[in-house]
Design a protein around this motif. Structure first.
Motif, short mmCIF file in Angstrom:
data_model
loop_
_atom_site.label_atom_id
_atom_site.label_comp_id
_atom_site.label_asym_id
_atom_site.label_seq_id
_atom_site.Cartn_x
_atom_site.Cartn_y
_atom_site.Cartn_z
N GLY A 147 8.74 -4.01 -28.44
CA GLY A 147 7.75 -4.38 -29.45
C GLY A 147 7.32 -5.84 -29.42
O GLY A 147 6.54 -6.27 -30.27
N THR A 148 7.81 -6.62 -28.47
CA THR A 148 7.41 -8.04 -28.37
C THR A 148 5.90 -8.14 -28.24
O THR A 148 5.30 -7.55 -27.35
N PRO A 149 5.24 -8.89 -29.15
CA PRO A 149 3.78 -8.98 -29.08
C PRO A 149 3.32 -9.87 -27.92
O PRO A 149 3.81 -10.98 -27.75
N ALA A 170 -0.67 -5.98 -17.89
CA ALA A 170 -0.60 -5.33 -19.20
C ALA A 170 0.22 -4.05 -19.10
O ALA A 170 1.06 -3.75 -19.97
N GLY A 171 0.01 -3.30 -18.03
CA GLY A 171 0.74 -2.04 -17.83
C GLY A 171 2.24 -2.28 -17.67
O GLY A 171 3.07 -1.58 -18.26
N LEU A 172 2.57 -3.29 -16.86
CA LEU A 172 3.98 -3.60 -16.60
C LEU A 172 4.70 -4.01 -17.89
O LEU A 172 5.79 -3.53 -18.20
N GLY A 177 7.96 -2.06 -22.89
CA GLY A 177 8.08 -1.88 -24.35
C GLY A 177 7.33 -2.93 -25.16
O GLY A 177 7.38 -2.89 -26.39
N ALA A 178 6.66 -3.89 -24.49
CA ALA A 178 5.93 -4.91 -25.24
C ALA A 178 4.74 -4.28 -25.95
O ALA A 178 4.20 -3.26 -25.51
N ASN A 179 4.34 -4.92 -27.03
CA ASN A 179 3.16 -4.50 -27.79
C ASN A 179 1.99 -5.34 -27.27
O ASN A 179 1.75 -6.45 -27.71
N VAL A 180 1.29 -4.80 -26.26
CA VAL A 180 0.33 -5.60 -25.50
C VAL A 180 -1.10 -5.42 -25.99
O VAL A 180 -1.55 -4.30 -26.21
N THR A 181 -1.80 -6.54 -26.17
CA THR A 181 -3.23 -6.51 -26.43
C THR A 181 -3.91 -7.18 -25.23
O THR A 181 -3.64 -8.35 -24.94
#
Ligand code: MLT
Length: 207
Positions: A147-149, A170-172, A177-181
């Protein structure tokens, strides 16, 4: 037993009034002063910790060695990533930083080492804004970013980081588990007012 020597980086530090710290990581040829005014604009309350990359490429500071444009010396990158993470851990003690509220804001080479920090030392950062970043390396084992933004601000017309590479990064990070924008803007490698404004808003949503 020998004590571990302190990890020294030439750096700037500015105390803020909130408990967030922005770890500012400059691009190739930058220094510890480069991103201070952008950091202040991004979060007027945060403390700012801004190290200078120790690798010199034709006299230009960077955070790790590269063999060619976009081709990184992976061994050096791994070593320098751990060195930077150790420096941050020491700065936590020295400046009484809240370790759980450190957000990296990196541009170009600085964004790449910030991405590497996420991948290799996942506990070091609460989140990260990666401005014009590319895949720095693919770790043997994906970290748990839980969940790391992470904000990726990339340019549609970036000659150094093709949008496809930003999507892979972004995919990696998302797979870890990161919360990627991921925001692809109508820009090249240089930062724009839009980059700064979108990053400021993203940070403001995560006080
Ligand atoms: C740079 O010029 O800094 C590159 O685009 C990114 C890098 O080498 O890390």
């Amino acid at each position: 037993m020998n004590a571990k020597p302190p990890t020294t980086f030439r750096h700037a530090f500015a105390h803020g009034t909130s408990d967030r710290t922005l770890l500012l990581l400059h691009g190739t040829g930058g220094n510890e002063h480069d991103l201070l005014s952008i950091g202040r604009a991004l979060d007027p309350q945060a403390s700012l910790l801004s190290p200078r990359g120790k690798v010199l490429e034709n006299g230009l500071p960077r955070f790790f060695r590269r063999l060619a444009e976009g081709v990184f010396d992976e061994e050096d990158l791994i070593r320098r990533t751990h060195e930077l993470a150790d420096f941050v851990a020491e700065a936590v003690e020295r400046y009484s930083i809240n370790q759980r509220k450190i957000y990296a804001v990196g541009y170009s080479n600085g964004a790449n080492i910030a991405a590497s920090l996420l991948l290799l030392r996942p506990g070091a950062l609460a989140g990260s804004a990666l401005l014009r970043a590319m895949v720095p390396l693919i770790p043997d084992v994906l970290p748990d970013l839980n969940g790391t933004p992470v904000l990726l601000m990339s340019g549609h017309h970036d000659p150094i980081v093709p949008p496809e590479n930003s999507r892979r990064l972004a995919g990696l990070l998302g797979e870890a588990g990161a919360n990627v924008t991921l925001r692809l803007e109508n820009a090249g490698h240089q930062l724009t007012n839009y980059t700064i404004d979108a990053t400021r808003r993203w940070l403001a949503d995560r006080p």
